[in-house]
Design a protein around this motif. Structure first.
Motif, short mmCIF file in Angstrom:
data_model
loop_
_atom_site.label_atom_id
_atom_site.label_comp_id
_atom_site.label_asym_id
_atom_site.label_seq_id
_atom_site.Cartn_x
_atom_site.Cartn_y
_atom_site.Cartn_z
N PRO A 5 49.21 30.98 49.61
CA PRO A 5 48.19 30.81 48.57
C PRO A 5 46.87 30.37 49.19
O PRO A 5 46.84 29.60 50.15
N ILE A 51 47.62 35.65 40.28
CA ILE A 51 48.57 36.36 41.12
C ILE A 51 48.13 37.82 41.25
O ILE A 51 47.73 38.44 40.27
N LYS A 66 53.52 39.63 46.56
CA LYS A 66 52.58 38.93 45.67
C LYS A 66 51.75 37.98 46.52
O LYS A 66 52.24 37.38 47.48
N GLN A 68 48.59 34.83 45.97
CA GLN A 68 48.04 33.92 44.97
C GLN A 68 46.65 33.46 45.37
O GLN A 68 46.44 32.95 46.47
N GLN A 70 44.07 30.66 44.45
CA GLN A 70 44.05 29.36 43.77
C GLN A 70 42.71 29.09 43.14
O GLN A 70 41.71 29.59 43.51
#
Length: 70
Positions: A5, A51, A66, A68, A70
């Motif tokens: 992330p 996502i 996937k 991410q 933030q």
């Protein structure tokens, strides 16, 4: 394909044997929002938090994961 992330930069770990690949990033609704070739560092600072699906294509092979923001 590996990424963590992030809110600015994604570093993608790809084996050195991969050459001439394309990376595409899609929203969960399926809209392509990014495309590049042969890059392992991607700036996602202008993406909306959430996502996304990262797709790596090389010749006849396709991998996805996937990621991410933030």
């Amino acid at each position: 394909i590996f990424s963590k992330p992030s809110n600015q930069i994604i570093y993608i770990e790809i084996p050195d044997r991969f050459q001439n690949y394309t990376i595409e990033i899609y929203s969960l609704s399926g809209q392509q929002i990014y495309k590049t070739s042969n890059q392992k560092i991607i700036d996602i600072s202008n993406f909306i938090s959430g996502i996304y699906i990262l797709v790596l294509r090389q010749k006849n092979d396709t991998w996805s994961t996937k990621i991410q923001k933030q």
